[in-house]
Design a protein around this motif. Sequence first.
Motif, short mmCIF file in Angstrom:
data_model
loop_
_atom_site.label_atom_id
_atom_site.label_comp_id
_atom_site.label_asym_id
_atom_site.label_seq_id
_atom_site.Cartn_x
_atom_site.Cartn_y
_atom_site.Cartn_z
N GLU A 33 0.82 -1.22 0.00
CA GLU A 33 0.00 0.00 0.00
C GLU A 33 0.85 1.26 0.00
O GLU A 33 0.40 2.32 -0.46
CB GLU A 33 -0.95 0.02 1.19
N LYS A 34 2.08 1.18 0.49
CA LYS A 34 2.97 2.33 0.49
C LYS A 34 3.66 2.50 -0.85
O LYS A 34 4.41 3.47 -1.05
CB LYS A 34 3.99 2.20 1.61
N GLY A 35 3.42 1.57 -1.75
CA GLY A 35 4.00 1.66 -3.08
C GLY A 35 5.52 1.65 -3.06
O GLY A 35 6.15 0.93 -2.29
N GLU A 36 6.09 2.48 -3.89
CA GLU A 36 7.53 2.55 -4.05
C GLU A 36 8.23 2.90 -2.73
O GLU A 36 9.37 2.49 -2.50
CB GLU A 36 7.85 3.61 -5.10
N ASN A 37 7.57 3.63 -1.87
CA ASN A 37 8.18 3.99 -0.59
C ASN A 37 8.57 2.77 0.23
O ASN A 37 9.54 2.82 0.98
CB ASN A 37 7.26 4.90 0.23
N ALA A 38 7.83 1.67 0.09
CA ALA A 38 8.18 0.45 0.82
C ALA A 38 9.56 -0.04 0.38
O ALA A 38 10.37 -0.44 1.23
CB ALA A 38 7.13 -0.63 0.59
N VAL A 39 9.83 0.00 -0.91
CA VAL A 39 11.13 -0.43 -1.42
C VAL A 39 12.21 0.54 -0.97
O VAL A 39 13.29 0.13 -0.54
CB VAL A 39 11.11 -0.54 -2.97
N LEU A 40 11.93 1.82 -1.05
CA LEU A 40 12.92 2.82 -0.64
C LEU A 40 13.25 2.71 0.85
O LEU A 40 14.41 2.84 1.24
CB LEU A 40 12.42 4.23 -0.98
N GLU A 41 12.25 2.44 1.66
CA GLU A 41 12.49 2.25 3.09
C GLU A 41 13.38 1.03 3.33
O GLU A 41 14.28 1.06 4.17
CB GLU A 41 11.17 2.09 3.84
N LYS A 42 13.12 -0.06 2.60
CA LYS A 42 13.94 -1.26 2.75
C LYS A 42 15.38 -0.99 2.31
O LYS A 42 16.32 -1.46 2.95
CB LYS A 42 13.35 -2.42 1.95
N LEU A 43 15.56 -0.22 1.26
CA LEU A 43 16.91 0.13 0.83
C LEU A 43 17.65 0.88 1.93
O LEU A 43 18.82 0.59 2.22
CB LEU A 43 16.88 0.98 -0.45
N GLY A 44 16.99 1.86 2.53
CA GLY A 44 17.61 2.60 3.61
C GLY A 44 17.94 1.73 4.80
O GLY A 44 19.03 1.82 5.39
N GLU A 45 17.03 0.85 5.14
CA GLU A 45 17.23 -0.07 6.27
C GLU A 45 18.42 -0.99 6.00
O GLU A 45 19.29 -1.18 6.88
CB GLU A 45 15.96 -0.90 6.47
N GLU A 46 18.47 -1.55 4.81
CA GLU A 46 19.56 -2.48 4.48
C GLU A 46 20.90 -1.76 4.42
O GLU A 46 21.92 -2.30 4.86
CB GLU A 46 19.27 -3.22 3.18
N MET A 47 20.92 -0.53 3.90
CA MET A 47 22.18 0.23 3.86
C MET A 47 22.68 0.50 5.27
O MET A 47 23.88 0.36 5.54
CB MET A 47 21.96 1.54 3.10
N THR A 48 21.77 0.85 6.15
CA THR A 48 22.14 1.06 7.55
C THR A 48 22.74 -0.21 8.15
O THR A 48 23.75 -0.16 8.87
CB THR A 48 20.93 1.53 8.37
N GLU A 49 22.14 -1.35 7.84
CA GLU A 49 22.64 -2.62 8.37
C GLU A 49 24.02 -2.96 7.81
O GLU A 49 24.86 -3.51 8.53
CB GLU A 49 21.62 -3.73 8.12
#
Length: 95
Positions: A33-49
């Motif tokens: 439901e968040k559309g592309e933002n869901a993918v962008l959030e995951k990218l940020g999360e994974e980069m932080t990790e």
Amino acid sequence: MTERILDELFAVIKERQETLPDDSYTASLFTHEKGENAVLEKLGEEMTEVILAAKDDDTDEIAAESTDLVYHLLVLFAAKEMDLDDLRDELAHRR
């Protein structure tokens, strides 16, 4: 076999994007439901990790989290109707 793994992974991502199986995490990223933002959030999360794993000097975790990062980057490429040739071309241009 491993030299083509990104192509194989990207093909699976594209297939999941097209068929949207109910039990697929990849498909859920395209229908979230968040559309592309869901993918962008995951990218940020994974980069932080990745950064945290590097800070801890944990090479196994760097590899694992980098794999997650690359996977989510490929999902973004699919969502933007890009492909691996876009990446290859840019890398070649910068070489």
